[in-house]
Write a protein that holds these residues in place. Structure first.
Motif, PDB file in Angstrom:
ATOM      1  N   ILE A 160       0.860  -1.180   0.000  1.00  0.00           N
ATOM      2  CA  ILE A 160       0.000   0.000   0.000  1.00  0.00           C
ATOM      3  C   ILE A 160       0.901   1.236   0.000  1.00  0.00           C
ATOM      4  N   TYR A 161       0.646   2.125  -0.943  1.00  0.00           N
ATOM      5  CA  TYR A 161       1.452   3.340  -1.009  1.00  0.00           C
ATOM      6  C   TYR A 161       0.559   4.527  -1.374  1.00  0.00           C
ATOM      7  N   GLU A 162       1.075   5.708  -1.105  1.00  0.00           N
ATOM      8  CA  GLU A 162       0.335   6.948  -1.321  1.00  0.00           C
ATOM      9  C   GLU A 162       0.931   7.687  -2.515  1.00  0.00           C
ATOM     10  N   LYS A 163       0.075   8.122  -3.414  1.00  0.00           N
ATOM     11  CA  LYS A 163       0.518   8.759  -4.652  1.00  0.00           C
ATOM     12  C   LYS A 163       1.422   9.958  -4.408  1.00  0.00           C
ATOM     13  N   SER A 164       1.191  10.710  -3.341  1.00  0.00           N
ATOM     14  CA  SER A 164       1.970  11.925  -3.067  1.00  0.00           C
ATOM     15  C   SER A 164       3.197  11.661  -2.202  1.00  0.00           C
ATOM     16  N   ASP A 165       3.480  10.399  -1.899  1.00  0.00           N
ATOM     17  CA  ASP A 165       4.569  10.038  -0.983  1.00  0.00           C
ATOM     18  C   ASP A 165       5.809   9.611  -1.768  1.00  0.00           C
ATOM     19  N   ILE A 166       6.895  10.346  -1.631  1.00  0.00           N
ATOM     20  CA  ILE A 166       8.126  10.005  -2.355  1.00  0.00           C
ATOM     21  C   ILE A 166       8.867   8.838  -1.705  1.00  0.00           C
ATOM     22  N   TYR A 167       8.480   8.474  -0.474  1.00  0.00           N
ATOM     23  CA  TYR A 167       9.166   7.399   0.245  1.00  0.00           C
ATOM     24  C   TYR A 167       8.525   6.032   0.045  1.00  0.00           C
ATOM     25  N   GLY A 168       7.439   5.990  -0.693  1.00  0.00           N
ATOM     26  CA  GLY A 168       6.780   4.719  -0.945  1.00  0.00           C
ATOM     27  C   GLY A 168       6.105   4.728  -2.299  1.00  0.00           C
ATOM     28  N   VAL A 169       6.554   3.863  -3.208  1.00  0.00           N
ATOM     29  CA  VAL A 169       5.961   3.776  -4.548  1.00  0.00           C
ATOM     30  C   VAL A 169       5.618   2.316  -4.830  1.00  0.00           C
ATOM     31  N   SER A 170       5.142   2.044  -6.021  1.00  0.00           N
ATOM     32  CA  SER A 170       4.831   0.671  -6.417  1.00  0.00           C
ATOM     33  C   SER A 170       6.050  -0.230  -6.252  1.00  0.00           C
ATOM     34  N   ALA A 171       5.826  -1.420  -5.687  1.00  0.00           N
ATOM     35  CA  ALA A 171       6.915  -2.372  -5.446  1.00  0.00           C
ATOM     36  C   ALA A 171       6.933  -3.500  -6.476  1.00  0.00           C
ATOM     37  N   HIS A 184      -0.131 -14.834  -3.970  1.00  0.00           N
ATOM     38  CA  HIS A 184      -1.049 -13.699  -4.001  1.00  0.00           C
ATOM     39  C   HIS A 184      -0.252 -12.405  -3.880  1.00  0.00           C
ATOM     40  N   PHE A 185      -0.477 -11.489  -4.804  1.00  0.00           N
ATOM     41  CA  PHE A 185       0.200 -10.183  -4.786  1.00  0.00           C
ATOM     42  C   PHE A 185      -0.776  -9.121  -5.262  1.00  0.00           C
ATOM     43  N   LYS A 186      -0.921  -8.073  -4.459  1.00  0.00           N
ATOM     44  CA  LYS A 186      -1.765  -6.943  -4.847  1.00  0.00           C
ATOM     45  C   LYS A 186      -1.122  -5.644  -4.375  1.00  0.00           C
ATOM     46  N   GLU A 187      -1.473  -4.570  -5.083  1.00  0.00           N
ATOM     47  CA  GLU A 187      -1.024  -3.241  -4.681  1.00  0.00           C
ATOM     48  C   GLU A 187      -2.215  -2.295  -4.625  1.00  0.00           C
ATOM     49  N   ILE A 188      -2.137  -1.367  -3.685  1.00  0.00           N
ATOM     50  CA  ILE A 188      -3.152  -0.324  -3.554  1.00  0.00           C
ATOM     51  C   ILE A 188      -2.449   1.026  -3.580  1.00  0.00           C
ATOM     52  N   GLU A 189      -2.866   1.885  -4.491  1.00  0.00           N
ATOM     53  CA  GLU A 189      -2.355   3.261  -4.511  1.00  0.00           C
ATOM     54  C   GLU A 189      -3.420   4.177  -3.918  1.00  0.00           C
ATOM     55  N   LEU A 190      -3.074   4.849  -2.819  1.00  0.00           N
ATOM     56  CA  LEU A 190      -3.975   5.813  -2.207  1.00  0.00           C
ATOM     57  C   LEU A 190      -3.743   7.188  -2.821  1.00  0.00           C
ATOM     58  N   ASN A 191      -4.708   8.079  -2.648  1.00  0.00           N
ATOM     59  CA  ASN A 191      -4.582   9.433  -3.176  1.00  0.00           C
ATOM     60  C   ASN A 191      -5.166  10.418  -2.165  1.00  0.00           C
ATOM     61  N   THR A 192      -4.538  10.455  -0.993  1.00  0.00           N
ATOM     62  CA  THR A 192      -5.029  11.303   0.099  1.00  0.00           C
ATOM     63  C   THR A 192      -4.390  12.683   0.110  1.00  0.00           C
ATOM     64  N   GLY A 193      -3.250  12.821  -0.566  1.00  0.00           N
ATOM     65  CA  GLY A 193      -2.518  14.082  -0.524  1.00  0.00           C
ATOM     66  C   GLY A 193      -1.738  14.282   0.759  1.00  0.00           C
ATOM     67  N   LEU A 194      -1.684  13.254   1.616  1.00  0.00           N
ATOM     68  CA  LEU A 194      -1.039  13.382   2.930  1.00  0.00           C
ATOM     69  C   LEU A 194       0.447  13.052   2.901  1.00  0.00           C
ATOM     70  N   LYS A 195       0.980  12.748   1.724  1.00  0.00           N
ATOM     71  CA  LYS A 195       2.383  12.368   1.603  1.00  0.00           C
ATOM     72  C   LYS A 195       2.679  11.185   2.539  1.00  0.00           C
ATOM     73  N   HIS A 196       3.851  11.191   3.181  1.00  0.00           N
ATOM     74  CA  HIS A 196       4.210  10.071   4.049  1.00  0.00           C
ATOM     75  C   HIS A 196       3.368  10.053   5.330  1.00  0.00           C
ATOM     76  N   GLY A 197       2.670  11.141   5.581  1.00  0.00           N
ATOM     77  CA  GLY A 197       1.859  11.235   6.795  1.00  0.00           C
ATOM     78  C   GLY A 197       0.646  10.338   6.800  1.00  0.00           C
ATOM     79  N   PHE A 198       0.279   9.761   5.650  1.00  0.00           N
ATOM     80  CA  PHE A 198      -0.911   8.907   5.621  1.00  0.00           C
ATOM     81  C   PHE A 198      -0.773   7.714   6.556  1.00  0.00           C
ATOM     82  N   LEU A 199       0.462   7.218   6.729  1.00  0.00           N
ATOM     83  CA  LEU A 199       0.639   6.017   7.545  1.00  0.00           C
ATOM     84  C   LEU A 199       0.789   6.328   9.035  1.00  0.00           C
ATOM     85  N   TYR A 200       0.783   7.633   9.371  1.00  0.00           N
ATOM     86  CA  TYR A 200       0.761   8.020  10.786  1.00  0.00           C
ATOM     87  C   TYR A 200      -0.631   7.845  11.383  1.00  0.00           C
ATOM     88  N   LYS A 201      -1.637   7.781  10.524  1.00  0.00           N
ATOM     89  CA  LYS A 201      -3.020   7.786  10.967  1.00  0.00           C
ATOM     90  C   LYS A 201      -3.598   6.374  11.068  1.00  0.00           C
TER      91      LYS A 201
END
Length: 221
Positions: A160-171, A184-201
């Motif tokens: 799982i990665y956030e579109k605006s986060d430079i520290y996490g992209v598609s793996a 089994h392999f899946k990816e989810i791209e979020l688009n919250t605009g929170l950058k790396h802060g999305f995973l603080y929540k």
């Protein structure tokens, strides 16, 4: 970490493990287990300290969210400057202990955010069990292929990665270089605009799919 601290850590895990299995009357063979590893900011700061851009890391709230859905959760606030690879080796021993006690590998899920996600990747590498579940959150950059060549994905992998986060992209690139079986392999791209802060929540946008993955719902329906 000193030898004495390592001994304390081991005894603490054994205590938690024995406690979990002492609850067999209230759990079943379908019980699911989560190992959760937090980000580097939590490792370096008290939980009441807010990141200047992302705010407080909701570590306890994240754990509570998993526990309220009946997962048995193993997690701790790591010491500052924890070596990710060394820490992962200890976790591998703990997971093997669970499996030895009769827990099905696909009932165990390793989840990590940011630095915790790198720890989870090392666990995947060292454990090398294709049936264990993993969720890597905000913890891959294209440069990792050259800078951390020893990581090899193994298991059922959700990233799982956030579109605006430079520290996490598609793996996907890491998946392509990994030699272990990945059913089994899946990816989810979020688009919250929170950058790396999305995973603080303690937010459902990443916690909810993590729970589904941990419950064996690999289609994330």
């Amino acid at each position: 970490m000193s030898s004495f601290q390592k001994i304390l850590f081991t005894f603490f895990f054994i205590f938690l493990l024995n406690y979990a299995f002492s609850q067999e009357k209230t759990t079943s063979k379908d019980q699911r287990y989560i190992f959760f590893f937090h980000n580097k900011f939590v490792e370096e700061n008290d939980l009441n300290v807010a990141h200047p851009e992302y705010g407080k890391a909701e570590y306890n709230e994240i754990l509570e969210s998993f526990r309220k859905d009946n997962f048995i959760v193993f997690s701790e606030k790591r010491k500052k400057n924890t070596n990710a690879a060394d820490y992962a080796e200890k976790i591998v021993k703990q997971i093997k202990a669970l499996i030895k006690k009769g827990v099905q590998p696909n009932h165990i899920t390793v989840i990590g955010t940011s630095k915790g996600g790198y720890i989870a990747q090392y666990v995947s590498t060292y454990l090398s069990n294709p049936d264990v579940n993993f969720v890597f959150i905000g913890c891959f950059r294209d440069s990792d292929i050259k800078e951390i060549p020893d990581i090899n994905f193994c298991g059922n992998i959700l990233t799982i990665y956030e579109k605006s986060d430079i520290y996490g992209v598609s793996a996907i690139k890491r998946k392509e270089t990994s030699k272990c079986k990945i059913d089994h392999f899946k990816e989810i791209e979020l688009n919250t605009g929170l950058k790396h802060g999305f995973l603080y929540k303690a937010a459902d946008n990443w916690i909810a799919p993590s729970k589904k993955w941990a419950n064996g719902n690999y289609e994330l329906n």
